[in-house]
Design an enzyme around this catalytic site. Structure first.
Site, PDB file in Angstrom:
ATOM      1  N   CYS A  59      -1.737   2.860   2.507  1.00  0.00           N
ATOM      2  CA  CYS A  59      -2.956   1.624   2.393  1.00  0.00           C
ATOM      3  C   CYS A  59      -3.824   1.851   3.634  1.00  0.00           C
ATOM      4  O   CYS A  59      -5.039   1.270   3.591  1.00  0.00           O
ATOM      5  CB  CYS A  59      -2.358   0.376   2.503  1.00  0.00           C
ATOM      6  N   HIS A  85      -7.766  -4.537   4.748  1.00  0.00           N
ATOM      7  CA  HIS A  85      -7.003  -4.142   3.700  1.00  0.00           C
ATOM      8  C   HIS A  85      -6.520  -5.483   2.936  1.00  0.00           C
ATOM      9  O   HIS A  85      -5.975  -6.422   3.458  1.00  0.00           O
ATOM     10  CB  HIS A  85      -5.798  -3.442   4.329  1.00  0.00           C
ATOM     11  N   ASN A 105      -3.875  -5.145  -4.659  1.00  0.00           N
ATOM     12  CA  ASN A 105      -3.788  -4.115  -3.725  1.00  0.00           C
ATOM     13  C   ASN A 105      -3.941  -2.691  -4.098  1.00  0.00           C
ATOM     14  O   ASN A 105      -3.149  -2.135  -4.916  1.00  0.00           O
ATOM     15  CB  ASN A 105      -2.518  -4.174  -2.871  1.00  0.00           C
TER      16      ASN A 105
END
Length: 324
Positions: A115, A251, A281
């Site tokens: 990520c 993020h 996500n």
């Protein structure tokens, strides 16, 4: 005092057409819209169609970024793609995107920091551009996480989605005090935590792709502290602060992590760009997806000071401060 800066010339993103809502998931597994929203802030995610690969998503985002920059593919001499879900073990998925764009010069390679990947890729491209080795770079984050999810595990399958985002960077001689561009980047890894968020397969270990596994409470516990670490470093390196930045683009993993991080840093809620409800996500794609939306809707304007941050499996984490 002047110097070379990596200046953003254009940004673009792409989300697959197939939208999977919380209600869709509730029809398949033991979960509910209320449960998912309360714990994550996610309401829907996009899932790539059969035969739609990471390279397809990344290519479309790259084409849109080039159009926004007013540049042709031939103007690019470096591609850095952040992904944990490549089309193949090798060659690099960036090479496929390079070929599809018709680029026959320079270099293309992938980076893998889960990520945090987009921040790592941005920092890598920035370093190359500042040396003079390359002139213009495509920095891409693209993922098809739907391919590595266990769709029976309600603790993970509700969290992730597919997507891609891309930024065109150009090496420009600019005023080091006030000029646009990447001001500073800070990257970290602590491999002691690698088993808290990982995929249980791989070419060298099992010979399989595997599925994503996560210790959710442990990830949440570490996330806020690690995120603030690299942001404090960014402020120290530039003399900027929570008050002086215009936008915080974190993020997009979990709304509670985003809110807690902003609160701990003293960043006003109205400065936080949040898109996790729209696409969940998307790992390395989440920051450029959120940033592109904020650019397109007029929030982020040229000259704005934008703070990017991410944390991912490894654990990896990083920040970038960019004068847009």
């Amino acid at each position: 005092m002047s110097g070379i800066r990596s200046v953003a010339r254009g940004i673009g993103s792409y989300l697959p057409a197939n939208v999977v809502t919380n209600a869709d998931l509730a029809a398949r597994i033991d979960t509910s819209d209320e449960w998912i929203v309360q714990r994550t802030g996610i309401r829907q995610r996009h899932v790539a169609a059969p035969g739609e690969f990471t390279s397809h998503l990344g290519l479309k985002a790259a084409e849109r970024a080039l159009a926004a920059a007013g540049l042709a593919a031939a103007d690019i001499d470096l591609i850095v793609l952040a992904t944990s879900t490549p089309d193949q073990t090798f060659p690099a998925t960036s090479a496929t995107i390079q070929a599809e764009l018709g680029i026959t010069r320079g270099a293309a390679f992938d980076v893998q920091a889960v990520c945090s990947g987009f921040v790592f890729a941005l920092a890598t491209a920035d370093a190359y551009l500042k040396t003079g080795a390359f002139q213009r770079a495509l920095v891409i984050g693209a993922e098809t996480f739907s391919r590595i999810l266990d769709w029976e595990d309600r603790g993970t399958c509700v969290l992730f989605g597919d997507g891609a985002g891309a930024v065109v960077l150009e090496a420009v001689e600019t005023d080091a005090a006030k000029g646009r561009g990447v001001l500073t980047t800070h990257l970290r890894t602590d491999g002691r935590h690698r088993t808290k968020l990982y995929v249980d397969g791989g070419p060298s270990s099992t010979g399989t792709v595997g599925h994503l596994r996560m210790e959710g409470r442990e990830v949440f516990k570490h996330a806020v502290g690690m995120i603030t670490d690299v942001i404090v470093d960014a402020f120290a390196a530039t003399g900027e602060s929570a008050e002086s930045i215009d936008w915080f683009v974190p993020h997009q993993a979990n709304r509670r992590i985003i809110d807690a991080s902003a609160q701990k840093l003293g960043i006003a809620p109205e400065k936080v760009v949040t898109t996790v409800a729209l696409h969940g996500n998307t790992s390395a794609a989440s920051i450029p997806l959120a940033l592109d939306l904020a650019v397109r809707d007029g929030r982020v304007k040229p000259g704005d000071l934008v703070l990017l941050e991410a944390m991912g499996g490894g654990f990896t984490w990083g920040s970038a401060l960019v004068r847009w």
